[in-house]
Structure formats: C-alpha cells, structure tokens
Design a protein around this motif. Structure first.
Motif, short mmCIF file in Angstrom:
data_model
loop_
_atom_site.label_atom_id
_atom_site.label_comp_id
_atom_site.label_asym_id
_atom_site.label_seq_id
_atom_site.Cartn_x
_atom_site.Cartn_y
_atom_site.Cartn_z
N ARG A 13 16.93 34.21 -50.03
CA ARG A 13 17.36 34.89 -49.17
C ARG A 13 18.67 34.78 -49.02
NH1 ARG A 13 15.65 31.82 -44.21
NH2 ARG A 13 13.75 31.60 -45.27
N VAL A 20 24.57 41.16 -51.12
CA VAL A 20 24.68 42.67 -50.29
C VAL A 20 25.54 42.26 -48.97
CG1 VAL A 20 22.75 43.85 -51.20
CG2 VAL A 20 22.64 42.36 -49.22
N GLY A 22 24.37 41.28 -46.58
CA GLY A 22 23.43 42.13 -45.66
C GLY A 22 23.15 40.85 -44.33
N ALA A 23 23.59 39.93 -44.32
CA ALA A 23 23.35 38.66 -43.42
C ALA A 23 23.66 39.21 -42.16
CB ALA A 23 23.84 37.53 -43.87
N PHE A 24 24.86 39.99 -42.01
CA PHE A 24 25.38 40.17 -40.86
C PHE A 24 25.17 41.88 -40.65
CE2 PHE A 24 27.11 36.50 -41.47
CZ PHE A 24 28.38 36.57 -42.14
N PRO A 25 24.28 42.22 -40.12
CA PRO A 25 23.83 43.77 -40.05
C PRO A 25 24.70 44.43 -39.02
CG PRO A 25 21.91 42.41 -39.43
CD PRO A 25 23.03 41.60 -39.11
N LEU A 26 25.97 43.80 -39.15
CA LEU A 26 26.94 44.62 -38.10
C LEU A 26 27.70 45.68 -38.66
CD1 LEU A 26 28.83 41.38 -37.02
CD2 LEU A 26 26.72 42.35 -36.05
N VAL A 66 28.30 30.49 -43.71
CA VAL A 66 26.66 30.95 -43.38
C VAL A 66 25.81 30.59 -44.53
CG1 VAL A 66 25.43 33.03 -43.39
CG2 VAL A 66 27.47 32.89 -42.09
N GLU A 69 25.20 26.69 -44.42
CA GLU A 69 24.55 26.24 -43.26
C GLU A 69 22.92 26.49 -43.78
OE1 GLU A 69 23.92 29.13 -39.95
OE2 GLU A 69 23.76 27.19 -38.31
N ARG B 134 23.39 32.63 -38.88
CA ARG B 134 23.33 33.90 -39.62
C ARG B 134 22.03 34.71 -38.69
NH1 ARG B 134 19.45 34.99 -43.04
NH2 ARG B 134 18.91 33.09 -43.76
N MET B 137 23.08 36.01 -35.54
CA MET B 137 24.11 37.18 -35.62
C MET B 137 23.22 38.18 -35.84
SD MET B 137 27.26 35.15 -37.58
CE MET B 137 28.47 36.40 -37.64
N GLY B 138 22.15 38.07 -36.72
CA GLY B 138 21.45 39.23 -36.89
C GLY B 138 20.71 39.83 -35.98
N VAL B 140 21.63 40.88 -33.23
CA VAL B 140 22.27 41.94 -32.53
C VAL B 140 21.67 43.04 -32.65
CG1 VAL B 140 24.45 43.24 -32.74
CG2 VAL B 140 24.82 40.76 -32.79
N GLU B 141 20.95 43.26 -33.88
CA GLU B 141 20.25 44.39 -34.16
C GLU B 141 19.27 44.81 -32.95
OE1 GLU B 141 19.43 46.33 -37.33
OE2 GLU B 141 21.44 46.14 -37.21
N PRO B 340 12.84 44.92 -46.22
CA PRO B 340 12.55 44.20 -47.48
C PRO B 340 13.80 44.19 -48.39
CG PRO B 340 11.11 45.83 -47.15
CD PRO B 340 12.20 46.03 -46.22
N PRO B 341 14.32 45.09 -48.85
CA PRO B 341 15.22 45.00 -50.07
C PRO B 341 16.59 44.22 -49.46
CG PRO B 341 15.14 47.18 -49.00
CD PRO B 341 14.19 46.71 -48.65
N MET B 342 16.96 44.75 -48.54
CA MET B 342 18.30 44.25 -47.84
C MET B 342 18.12 42.80 -47.32
SD MET B 342 20.77 46.59 -48.16
CE MET B 342 21.93 46.65 -46.86
N LEU B 343 17.33 42.58 -46.66
CA LEU B 343 16.98 41.31 -45.86
C LEU B 343 17.91 40.95 -45.05
CD1 LEU B 343 14.32 39.71 -47.31
CD2 LEU B 343 15.98 37.83 -46.80
N GLY B 344 18.40 42.08 -44.48
CA GLY B 344 19.66 41.89 -43.56
C GLY B 344 19.21 41.17 -42.25
N SER B 345 18.35 41.79 -41.73
CA SER B 345 17.98 41.30 -40.45
C SER B 345 16.66 40.11 -40.42
CB SER B 345 17.54 42.37 -39.50
OG SER B 345 16.64 42.95 -39.92
N PRO B 350 10.39 33.76 -40.90
CA PRO B 350 11.07 32.78 -41.19
C PRO B 350 11.68 32.19 -40.01
CG PRO B 350 11.79 34.80 -42.17
CD PRO B 350 10.54 35.06 -41.58
N GLU B 353 9.58 29.96 -38.09
CA GLU B 353 9.28 28.52 -38.98
C GLU B 353 10.35 28.06 -38.75
OE1 GLU B 353 9.71 28.54 -43.36
OE2 GLU B 353 7.91 29.44 -43.08
#
Lengths: 229, 362
Positions: A13, A20, A22-26, A66, A69, B134, B137-138, B140-141, B340-345, B350, B353
């Motif tokens: 993860r 990418v 992508g952890a911050f979807p801001l 990040v 952590e 993290r 912060m995610g 926010v979506e 799935p691909p970005m795993l951003g949010s 998990p 968990e």
C-alpha cells in the motif's frame, strides 16, 4: 503468518502510494502535492562509455513521515531496516512499470534502460532516501555527442527537481556528477521553460479525456552530459 | 431619467471589460497566468511543508513568522483559484440578493468553517480514533462528497423557492392578492399593487404609480420580514455546504503537523490560513454584491424589478443545482474508478482493521 501478510499489504500500500503519491487525494488541482530532491551520477566504464545513472531521491518531509508512520505502525519482528528494504522493493517494482520516471536521449533518440540494480532505502534527517542504479541497456559512447535525461512524474503530482541551493533558485553542482568519465566531459542542468500555450492545450486535452492533465513533462529539468569527440 | 446616459453607464464599462478580455485572450495572457499559478501553487506547498518542519527543528521567532506568513499567503492565494465554494457563494449572493453585510458574514463564516472542519477531521480521526494520518487526510474525499451533495440541496431549495415566488408574482398580476400572499414573501411584493398599477410599472417605471406603500418591497433590498427565517436557513445550508469540505491546505498542514508532533502549532497556523482565505473569499463575495447592485441599478428603469429578481434567483438556483450535480457525479465516478489501482483513498476494510488493531493492542 497473519502478521507477515499484513506487513506485506502495508508495504504494498505504502509503495503504491509512493509511486503515484496517491496517498493524498487532494489532487483536484494540477499542481504538485509533494516533491523529490534528486541527484544523479553518470557512471562510465573503462572504455569511457556511459553505463548507468545512479539516482538518489530524497522524498519531501511530509511524504517521508507518511511512509514512516505506515511502516512503524506495522509492529513486527522485522527491524526497521528490513521493513525499509521491503518498502524499497515495492517502490522499485512500481517504478519499473513507469520507466523509472526517467527518460534518456542521445541526440534526440531514445536510449533503452535495463532493470534497476543496487537499490537501497534509508531514513535520514527525517527524509526517506531511495537510491538506485539505472543501467543503460547497452554501454553508450558519448564521444562528440550530448546525452540528455529527464526525471519526472508525468501527472505532476510530485515535483522532481535536482538538489538546489537554499532558495531553490540554482541546482547544486553535486546534483549531477560523473564517475570515471573521459577527460573533458561536462554536465549542465537546464531549467524547465514551459510553453504556456502547450501547457494550456495539454491541460484542456487531458482534462476532457482522462481526468488529470499530464503536465509533468512541461515542468521538468533536463540533465545534459557532453563529451568531447 | 435620460435613457442615453443610463445606457452609456451600463454598456460603457462592459465594453471596456470585454475589450480588455479580448486583448488578453489574443495575446495569450491567460496561458501565462495559468502556468504562473501552477508554479506558484507548487512553491507555496513546498514552502508550507518546509515551514512546519523548520518549526520542529528550531521553534524560534523566524520559524514562527515564516510559518504564519506562508500559511496566510497560502490561504489568500489558494482561495483565489477556482473552487466550487466561491462559485456557490458568489452565485448565491449575486442571484438571491443580500446586503454587503450578509456577504461579509457568510464568506467569513464559510472560510473559518473550512479551517475548523480540517482541525476537527484530523483531531478526531488521528488522535481520537487512531487512524493513520494518511488515511485521515484521505477522508477529505468523503467530506467533499458530502459538500457536493449539500450544494445540490442548496440548488434544489433555491430553485423551488424561486418557482414559488415566480408563480406568486405571475398570479398576482391578474388576480387579487390575499393577505396570506403578502405575509409569506416580501419578495412577491409586486402583488401588493392592484393590477392596473402593476401594468403601468412595467411600461412606465417612473410614473407616479411607483410609490412606496408600507407593504411595498420594491426598489430596495428588504431582508426583514416573515421570509427571513427561511432565508437564513438557506444561507446557513450554503455556508455549511462550503464549510463541510475542509480547506485542502489546512488538511495538509495539519497532517504534517500531526506527523511531526506539532499539532497545536499546526492549528494556530491553520487559523492564519483561514484568515487569508476569508480575506480573498470576502473580497470576491463583496465584488459579486457590487456587481449585482450595479446591474440591477442600471436595469431597473427599463424592466420591472420583481419578476426580474425572481428570474435571476431561479437562474442562480439552477446554476448551483447544476454545479452540485456535476460535482457529485464527477466525485462518484472518480471514487469508483481510482480505488483499486491508485489506492488513493483508504477503503473501509484496512481502516477499520487499523482502528480495531490499535484498540485491541492498546
């Protein structure tokens, strides 16, 4: 067993995120939300041919924290070093799918790369440092020619620039060095000078087609290595 | 009133604006501006993260002033960019009426609320529930989705209210008004004229028929009356719809602060940022009020004001509704696409968990 799999998943993860950002979807706006300070070393063989680029990426403080952590939360038997190494493997695998975010050219022609070797991930001065060797597919003689490379995130979510002075105005001489190069080879780091019109066009085009515009290539620096003929 | 001067006063400045815009467009000035903005935003982000990490190393006056200065600047500058909050607020103010004092109040409240939401979000999720920074912060979506849904609701509400007003105004032109109509909406004031007077107002606005009776709401902004309570509920919903989406800069700053064990300092910096945001948003809100007043002042002699105001109000409501719907739709799509691909949010699995693991271990 469960612990191992959860560590694995966390690394996966974290590393995907590292790749990418992508952890911050801001990332609603198309400006960088993280940065990497890079330095590059051109490695030459005994015949004076360029064989590889050693890259040294320093992740920005926030992103480093990040990731740390994430790693520290996964309490396990593995030492911090081992967990960092696992993270590094994942980062490497993800980067491999994107040409290691590196583009190399010799006199305008693309130069092929080989898989990354000698990769290490360390945590130093509150920054995560990822170091790897990117070999060229075949050694390249630069006699009388100019080799150029660019390191960038196409989405421009991460800004990747060479290590610079305190004000961020000038790249440091140490940001691009050569090892074992023939006499007289020189290096330059050229600042990006984006053509506003092209940037706007790309932004419009990409926004309608796939969401986020790929602006990274417009804002990237170019490293140059020239050798006398 | 001499018509020519009214026309000149209205079209003159408009032509100057259009000409300036055309010159700018032809010379590619807007492209330049766009590139500059991308570069500046990147630099501000850089400076913000640098400032908070510098404060951790050496919390002296220089580091403090750098952090507060950058935060304030980030607030001012970031708020100047395109954002749905500003569009919603200025559309609301421009179309629904409202004095400058209300514009000031609403925009300041919305800006401060955005900062407050960010503080609460990080505080509750990270320190309260033990989420990873993290993940917090995610989240926010989700706040964004809630915000967009509320914008849609504001749009629906405004449209519905305008339609009722329009129906009343139109019905009032050929039927006698009842006491009930008058008491419900001060905006439907034209109905307080008898039909002949109403007609004369449309075609000859400056005739003596234009008189101010006690029940008359024409010609001036009236915000007191039975309608006010309902009006304030919409205003409040508008502020909430904007404020529930935390300022992204504030989330970033607080995330960094939490990770570096500087959360308290981060909160102080967020208030500096909110002040900066409030400054810009207030300026924009006042501008939209000024623009609306200017237009209505110059249009009034040639058109009847009340149906005009109700139509504007309907158009504004429709615009906000369309914005809300398209933003919600886009958010929905991007959320289902990139998971799935970005795993951003962080997905629900998990996260729960992690929370469970922490509680079980602690």
């Amino acid at each position: 067993m469960k612990r191992v799999s959860s560590l694995k998943r966390a690394c996966w993860r974290a590393a995907l995120a590292a790749c990418v950002w992508g952890a911050f979807p801001l990332a609603a706006a198309a400006h960088p939300h993280g940065w990497v300070d890079i330095s590059v070393e051109g490695v030459f063989d005994a015949q004076g041919r360029l064989t590889a680029l050693n890259q040294h990426w320093r992740m920005d403080p926030l992103y480093s924290q990040v990731l740390m952590e994430d790693i520290q939360r996964e309490a396990g038997a593995a030492s911090l070093e081992a967990r960092l190494d696992a993270l590094g493997v994942e980062i490497r695998d993800n980067l491999a799918r994107q040409h290691n975010l590196t583009q190399m050219r010799l006199e305008g022609r693309d130069v092929a790369q080989a898989p990354v070797t000698e990769m290490t991930t360390r945590y130093r001065d509150r920054r995560l440092v990822f170091r790897f060797t990117l070999p060229l597919a075949a050694p390249l003689s630069l006699a009388g020619r100019t080799f150029r490379y660019q390191v960038f995130d196409p989405t421009y979510y991460i800004e990747m620039l060479h290590e610079a002075n305190e004000q961020g105005t000038e790249p440091l001489p140490s940001a691009l060095q050569l090892r074992g190069a023939p006499k007289g080879c020189t290096t330059t780091i050229i600042e990006a000078s984006p053509d506003p019109k092209k940037v706007a066009e790309a932004a419009m085009l990409d926004r309608t087609q796939q969401g986020e515009p790929d602006l990274g290539r417009f804002f990237t620096e170019t490293g140059e290595i020239s050798c006398p003929g | 009133m001499p018509r020519v001067s009214v026309k000149t006063a209205f079209w003159g400045p408009l032509f100057v604006l259009i000409a300036l815009g055309a010159v700018g467009y032809v010379s590619g000035w807007h492209h330049q501006v766009m590139v500059r903005i991308v570069v500046w935003q990147g630099r501000l982000y850089h400076a913000l993260v640098d400032a908070i990490s510098a404060l951790e190393r050496a919390p002296d006056v220089t580091a403090w002033s750098a952090l507060l200065g950058v935060s304030f600047g980030y607030g001012v500058f970031h708020a100047a960019g395109p954002g749905h909050g500003k569009i919603v607020l200025s559309t609301y103010l421009a179309s629904q009426g409202g004095a400058w004092r209300r514009a000031l109040g609403l925009s300041a409240m919305a800006s401060l609320l955005q900062g407050l939401t960010a503080v609460l979000l990080i505080a509750v999720l990270v320190f309260g529930l033990g989420w990873l920074t993290r993940e917090a912060m995610g989240s926010v979506e989700h706040a964004e989705l809630a915000s967009f849904l509320m914008v849609t609701l504001v749009g629906v509400w405004l449209c519905w209210r305008s339609v009722i007003r329009l129906r009343r105004a139109l019905a009032g032109s050929d039927t006698a008004i009842t006491e009930r109509d008058r008491s419900i909406s001060s905006m439907s004031a034209p109905s307080s004229f008898s039909p002949p007077a109403f007609g004369s107002m449309v075609f000859a606005p400056s005739t003596p028929a234009h008189r101010h009776s006690p029940q008359c709401g024409c010609g001036h902004e009236h915000h007191i009356g039975p309608d006010t309570a309902r009006d304030w509920r919409v205003a409040l919903l508008t502020v909430l719809s904007i404020g529930v989406r935390p300022c992204s800069g504030a989330v970033l700053l607080l995330g960094a602060a939490a990770l570096l064990d500087q959360f308290g300092r981060g909160v102080i910096a967020v208030f500096a940022m909110s002040l900066g945001t409030a400054l810009t948003v207030t300026a924009l809100a006042l501008l939209s009020v000024v623009a609306r007043d200017w237009v209505s002042r110059h249009m009034r002699p040639t058109r009847h004001r009340r149906p005009w105001a109700a139509w504007i109000s309907l158009a504004g409501g429709a615009l906000i509704l369309a914005l809300g719907l398209s933003l919600t739709h886009a958010k929905w799509q991007s959320a289902s696409n990139e998971a799935p691909p970005m795993l951003g949010s962080p997905d629900a699995g998990p996260r729960s968990e992690h929370a469970g693991g922490l509680m079980g271990g602690g």
